[in-house]
Design a protein around this motif. Structure first.
Motif, mmCIF file in Angstrom:
data_model
loop_
_atom_site.group_PDB
_atom_site.id
_atom_site.type_symbol
_atom_site.label_atom_id
_atom_site.label_comp_id
_atom_site.label_asym_id
_atom_site.label_seq_id
_atom_site.Cartn_x
_atom_site.Cartn_y
_atom_site.Cartn_z
ATOM 1 N N TYR A 107 0.753 -0.373 0.007
ATOM 2 C CA TYR A 107 0.202 0.255 0.085
ATOM 3 C C TYR A 107 0.981 1.644 -0.208
ATOM 4 C CZ TYR A 107 -2.712 3.887 1.784
ATOM 5 O OH TYR A 107 -3.559 5.475 2.093
ATOM 6 N N LEU A 108 1.846 1.464 0.812
ATOM 7 C CA LEU A 108 2.962 3.058 1.161
ATOM 8 C C LEU A 108 3.689 2.956 -0.499
ATOM 9 C CD1 LEU A 108 3.908 1.958 4.626
ATOM 10 C CD2 LEU A 108 2.295 3.907 3.816
ATOM 11 N N ALA A 109 4.065 1.696 -1.023
ATOM 12 C CA ALA A 109 4.948 1.952 -2.838
ATOM 13 C C ALA A 109 4.082 2.310 -3.681
ATOM 14 C CB ALA A 109 5.659 0.705 -2.640
ATOM 15 N N TRP A 110 2.784 1.903 -3.369
ATOM 16 C CA TRP A 110 1.837 2.007 -4.649
ATOM 17 C C TRP A 110 1.641 3.700 -4.048
ATOM 18 C CZ3 TRP A 110 -3.789 -0.062 -4.690
ATOM 19 C CH2 TRP A 110 -4.873 -0.380 -6.083
ATOM 20 N N ALA A 111 0.855 3.968 -3.192
ATOM 21 C CA ALA A 111 -0.034 5.342 -3.454
ATOM 22 C C ALA A 111 1.681 6.423 -3.553
ATOM 23 C CB ALA A 111 0.238 4.847 -1.416
ATOM 24 N N GLY A 112 2.484 6.128 -3.228
ATOM 25 C CA GLY A 112 3.737 6.606 -3.634
ATOM 26 C C GLY A 112 3.872 7.559 -4.699
ATOM 27 N N LEU A 113 3.473 6.482 -5.335
ATOM 28 C CA LEU A 113 3.868 7.123 -6.849
ATOM 29 C C LEU A 113 3.027 7.843 -7.357
ATOM 30 C CD1 LEU A 113 5.888 3.588 -8.428
ATOM 31 C CD2 LEU A 113 6.331 4.930 -6.812
ATOM 32 N N ALA A 114 2.831 9.024 -8.344
ATOM 33 C CA ALA A 114 1.481 9.361 -8.689
ATOM 34 C C ALA A 114 1.573 9.860 -10.022
ATOM 35 C CB ALA A 114 1.739 10.657 -7.773
ATOM 36 N N MET A 115 2.637 8.605 -10.566
ATOM 37 C CA MET A 115 2.245 8.981 -12.053
ATOM 38 C C MET A 115 0.650 8.840 -13.029
ATOM 39 S SD MET A 115 3.205 10.099 -14.898
ATOM 40 C CE MET A 115 5.031 10.421 -14.441
ATOM 41 N N GLY A 116 0.277 7.458 -12.007
ATOM 42 C CA GLY A 116 -0.691 7.249 -13.086
ATOM 43 C C GLY A 116 -2.046 7.957 -13.116
ATOM 44 N N SER A 117 -2.131 8.878 -11.329
ATOM 45 C CA SER A 117 -3.094 10.034 -11.285
ATOM 46 C C SER A 117 -3.183 11.054 -11.695
ATOM 47 C CB SER A 117 -3.356 10.105 -9.689
ATOM 48 O OG SER A 117 -1.802 10.690 -8.748
ATOM 49 N N LEU A 118 -1.342 12.000 -11.832
ATOM 50 C CA LEU A 118 -0.842 12.526 -12.888
ATOM 51 C C LEU A 118 -1.550 12.651 -13.894
ATOM 52 C CD1 LEU A 118 -0.093 15.275 -12.691
ATOM 53 C CD2 LEU A 118 2.239 13.887 -13.863
ATOM 54 N N LEU A 119 -2.128 11.441 -15.425
ATOM 55 C CA LEU A 119 -1.880 11.186 -16.439
ATOM 56 C C LEU A 119 -3.724 11.635 -16.141
ATOM 57 C CD1 LEU A 119 1.233 8.938 -17.486
ATOM 58 C CD2 LEU A 119 0.524 10.909 -17.861
ATOM 59 N N LYS A 120 -3.947 10.630 -15.403
ATOM 60 C CA LYS A 120 -5.554 11.033 -15.621
ATOM 61 C C LYS A 120 -5.852 12.482 -15.396
ATOM 62 C CE LYS A 120 -9.209 8.795 -13.302
ATOM 63 N NZ LYS A 120 -10.183 7.903 -11.983
ATOM 64 N N ALA A 121 -5.517 12.410 -14.410
ATOM 65 C CA ALA A 121 -6.344 14.053 -14.493
ATOM 66 C C ALA A 121 -5.267 15.174 -15.135
ATOM 67 C CB ALA A 121 -4.910 14.836 -12.333
#
Length: 348
Positions: A107-121
């Motif tokens: 969970y912490l490793a997944w939540a710490g990356l934000a490229m997917g959410s950045l491209l979606k936004a």
């Protein structure tokens, strides 16, 4: 420090857990931020920093304006150390239980990356820029950037969106992945705490000039190597796509050479932000940065990318090509960095 001690202090790094980083990268690019009943961990860091602002300002103002600069810097540094310590300690405690610690690591490793959410936004904002009235388009872009968008037309809004997407390639992916590989979720969330302090307080305005100094300098240090690795990831992706799948190369620019990228990036106020922006600008054959208004003041940033006469305007197709370049680079750069760390582990 030997690897056994490092693994004890920073569990689930690449030195003792080879699979966590690629799994986190896959989850991030596929699903974006985890959607769970509780807030994202960054929210807790932001709330703690907001609570510390009042005591920090009282400490900065105590004694009059004469020593405000150094009292403000010391108060900001104390808040930063508390935030970073609390984030790292919390992550370490969550990783301690035998089974729940494994779940917490993912969970912490997944939540710490934000490229997917950045491209979606970025994709959602691009749709609003292309389809909504200009007033709504400005409001949509303002959700992603700190500069003022109130007087921007659509071409400026598209360029501003390109700026923030390419600039955040380091912050959203390369830097957190770098620290996840080297120091596991503990190191990742130490970096995220530092990045949160920089994003909330790290502005050269009268309000934040002194309190935000420590967070801005700390983020500069922790992102220094990842920012330069971002250029390597973008260059590697361009070379691989050009050689292996030329038809998939949606961007139409050329690689200018590392010396020119470094020279243009050095002109930016931040020591790190210009690297990925310059590389993306050249590969997409469109200009980035330039003079921008932040908090009512004009910041005279240099133009990045090809000369004005050779540059194409930012339109919808070019922004989609930029998103594709960043997504491919996240995969290529992330996997290359992971493999490099595994090779280093074998040598050690």
């Amino acid at each position: 420090m030997d690897l056994s001690l490092a693994a004890h202090l920073f569990p689930y790094s690449v030195w003792d857990c080879w699979w966590l980083a690629p799994l986190a990268l896959l989850l991030d690019l596929w699903l974006g931020d985890p959607r769970l009943p509780w807030p994202h961990p960054v929210c807790f860091a932001g709330r703690l920093l907001s609570r510390l602002e009042g005591p920090a300002r009282r400490g900065m103002s105590h004694g009059g304006p004469a020593g405000e600069k150094w009292r403000g810097r010391l108060a900001g540094l104390a808040c930063l150390l508390l935030l970073v310590g609390a984030s790292g300690l919390t992550a370490r405690l969550l990783l301690a239980p035998p089974v729940l610690g494994l779940v917490a690591a993912v969970y912490l490793a997944w939540a710490g990356l934000a490229m997917g959410s950045l491209l979606k936004a970025g994709g959602e904002v691009l749709r609003e820029v292309e389809t909504r009235p200009e007033a709504q388009a400005r409001k949509a872009v303002s959700r992603l950037v700190s500069r003022e968008t109130g007087s921007m037309d659509r071409p400026q809004l598209r360029k501003t969106l390109a700026d923030t997407l390419s600039e955040n390639f380091t912050d959203a992916l390369l830097a957190p992945l770098f620290w996840l590989l080297l120091a596991g979720p503990v190191g990742l969330w130490v970096y995220k705490a530092m990045s949160t302090a920089d994003s909330m307080w790290g502005y050269l305005t009268p309000r934040w000039r002194w309190l935000g100094w420590a967070g801005a300098r700390g983020d500069d240090c922790l992102a220094f190597v990842p920012a330069r690795l971002s250029v390597a990831a973008l260059r590697l992706t361009d070379a691989l796509v050009r050689r292996l799948r030329p038809a998939a190369r949606l961007w139409d620019g050329r690689w200018p050479g590392l010396a020119l990228v470094a020279r243009q990036a050095a002109g930016m106020p931040s020591p790190n932000s210009g690297w990925s922006m310059t590389a993306c600008a050249w590969l997409c054959r469109a200009r980035m940065a330039g003079p921008s208004v932040y908090f009512g003041a004009l910041t005279d940033k240099p133009w990045l990318g090809p000369p004005e006469g050779e540059a194409a305007p930012w339109d919808r197709a070019r922004l989609l090509a930029l998103c594709a370049l960043m997504r491919y680079s996240a995969v290529c750069g992330g996997l290359f960095l992971w493999l490099a760390c595994l090779a280093l582990r074998m040598l050690l």
